[in-house]
Design an enzyme around this catalytic site. Structure first.
Site, PDB file in Angstrom:
ATOM      1  N   ARG A 174       7.263   4.014  30.144  1.00 55.91           N
ATOM      2  CA  ARG A 174       8.641   3.814  30.312  1.00 55.91           C
ATOM      3  C   ARG A 174       8.616   5.739  31.176  1.00 55.91           C
ATOM      4  O   ARG A 174       9.630   6.077  32.061  1.00 55.91           O
ATOM      5  CB  ARG A 174      10.057   3.790  29.383  1.00 55.91           C
ATOM      6  N   SER A 225      18.282  -1.503  29.401  1.00 58.37           N
ATOM      7  CA  SER A 225      17.825  -1.197  28.031  1.00 58.37           C
ATOM      8  C   SER A 225      18.423   0.754  28.030  1.00 58.37           C
ATOM      9  O   SER A 225      17.810   1.523  29.465  1.00 58.37           O
ATOM     10  CB  SER A 225      16.393  -0.847  28.000  1.00 58.37           C
ATOM     11  N   GLU A 295      16.718   5.588  27.554  1.00 58.68           N
ATOM     12  CA  GLU A 295      15.712   5.262  28.759  1.00 58.68           C
ATOM     13  C   GLU A 295      16.604   5.009  29.739  1.00 58.68           C
ATOM     14  O   GLU A 295      15.692   5.697  30.307  1.00 58.68           O
ATOM     15  CB  GLU A 295      15.526   3.756  27.805  1.00 58.68           C
TER      16      GLU A 295
END
Length: 302
Positions: A174, A225, A295
Site C-alpha cells: 500500500r 479500509s 491506510e
C-alpha cells in the site's frame, strides 16, 4: 486566492470553485472547504494549472475520487486539484493498457474483462481512480497494482514531468515512492495485461466485485479500509476480536459488516472518525500488543 481563481477561470482550464466543501468530493462525505478546488479538463490543463500554482507560490494537494481519504473539518489550505473527468481516458494496444489517472478502477476492470484481458480482476471491487490506486499500490485478492504496472507518468511539485518505471515507483504494501520520497501526481499509467478466456475473466471479476458488496459497507458513506493489515494479522479480524464492531463516537461507527471500515451514520465529523481511530489503536495495542497504522490518507488543516 481570488486572483488565482480569476486567472485560472480566464485560462479556461476546467472547473474552478472557491471555498468548495470537500464533503461533496469524498466517499465518506466528510471534509471542510478547499480554499480553491480545481478540476482540470485535460492533461495539458493540469500542467498549466501547476505552472500557475507554482508561480503563485501556493500550496497544493491532489485528490481523485475521494475514496481512502479523510479530510479535516477545517478543510484544506491552498489549491486542491481534483483528477477527474478530464483525465479519464483509456486506450488498449494489444495487451498494453494506458489509462488516465481519473479513470474509475471498477469501470476499467469491467471494461478489460469484456475485452478478454486479464490482470485487473483483483481491482474489480476497489473504488476510486487509477491515479490513487497507483499512488498507494492498491490491492486485493492476493494481487496489487505493482504486479501489472509497466510505468507511470508523474507530474512533480516543481512542474517537471517524468515516466517512472515499476522499479522506480518503489512499490511495497500500500505504498509507493510518491508517498514519501518524491511527492507528485500520477497523470497516466501503463499496464501489462494478458489475453485470457473472456468468460472466466468476467466470472472472476464478478466474484470479486460481489465479495466486496457482501462483506463491506459500500452502501454507506465510508473511506474504505481504515488500517493497514499488521501482517500476518488482519486489521478487521483484530478489531472484531476486540469486540469493537458497531462501536461509535459521534456520527462515526465501526461497521457491523467489516471491522476495518468506519461509516458515517449521517452527521459524522472528521474529529469523530479520528477519535474512533485512536480508540481502536489504543484497544488493539492494549489487548494484543499490535500497533495499528492507518491506510486511509488523512489531510487538511489541524
Amino acid at each position: 486566492m481570488k486572483e488565482l481563481a480569476r486567472k485560472l477561470q480566464e485560462m479556461k482550464i476546467g472547473m474552478v470553485a472557491e471555498q468548495e466543501p470537500l464533503a461533496s468530493h469524498t466517499t465518506i462525505k466528510i471534509g471542510g472547504p478547499a480554499d480553491l478546488l480545481v478540476e482540470p479538463s485535460s492533461v495539458e490543463n493540469l500542467v498549466k494549472t501547476m505552472e500557475v500554482i507554482r508561480e503563485a507560490g501556493v500550496k497544493w494537494t491532489a485528490i481523485g475520487r475521494g475514496s481512502n481519504l479523510l479530510v479535516s473539518d477545517n478543510g484544506i489550505e491552498g489549491v486542491v486539484i481534483k483528477l477527474g473527468a478530464g483525465l479519464d481516458h483509456a486506450e488498449v494496444d494489444g495487451t498494453t493498457l494506458t489509462a488516465g489517472s481519473g479513470v474509475s478502477v471498477v469501470a476499467l476492470a469491467m471494461s478489460m474483462s469484456r475485452k478478454g484481458l486479464s490482470g485487473l480482476e483483483f481491482a474489480s471491487g476497489i473504488p476510486g481512480s487509477i491515479g490513487g490506486a497507483v499512488y498507494m499500490n492498491a490491492g486485493a485478492h492476493g494481487s496489487d497494482i505493482s504486479k501489472i504496472l509497466i510505468k507511470a507518468f508523474i507530474l512533480f511539485q516543481d512542474g517537471t514531468m517524468e515516466w517512472l518505471t515499476n522499479e522506480e515507483m518503489e512499490f511495497s504494501y500500500r505504498t509507493s515512492v510518491l508517498q514519501k520520497k518524491r511527492p507528485g501526481i500520477v497523470v497516466e499509467a501503463v499496464f501489462q495485461l494478458e489475453e485470457g478466456d473472456k468468460a472466466e475473466i468476467m466470472a472472476k471479476n464478478k466474484k470479486n466485485k460481489d465479495y466486496r458488496k457482501e462483506t463491506q459497507p459500500w452502501n454507506s458513506p465510508c473511506a474504505g479500509s481504515i488500517f493497514r493489515n499488521p501482517l500476518p494479522e488482519y486489521a478487521g479480524q483484530l478489531i472484531e476480536k476486540a469486540g469493537l464492531k458497531g462501536h461509535s463516537i459521534g456520527g462515526a461507527q465501526i461497521s457491523e459488516m467489516h471491522g476495518n471500515f468506519i461509516v458515517n451514520t449521517g452527521n459524522a465529523t472528521a474529529e469523530d472518525v479520528l477519535a474512533l481511530i485512536e480508540h481502536v489503536k489504543a484497544t488493539i495495542l492494549d489487548q494484543y500488543g499490535v500497533r495499528m497504522e492507518t491506510e486511509v490518507e488523512i489531510m487538511g488543516r489541524k
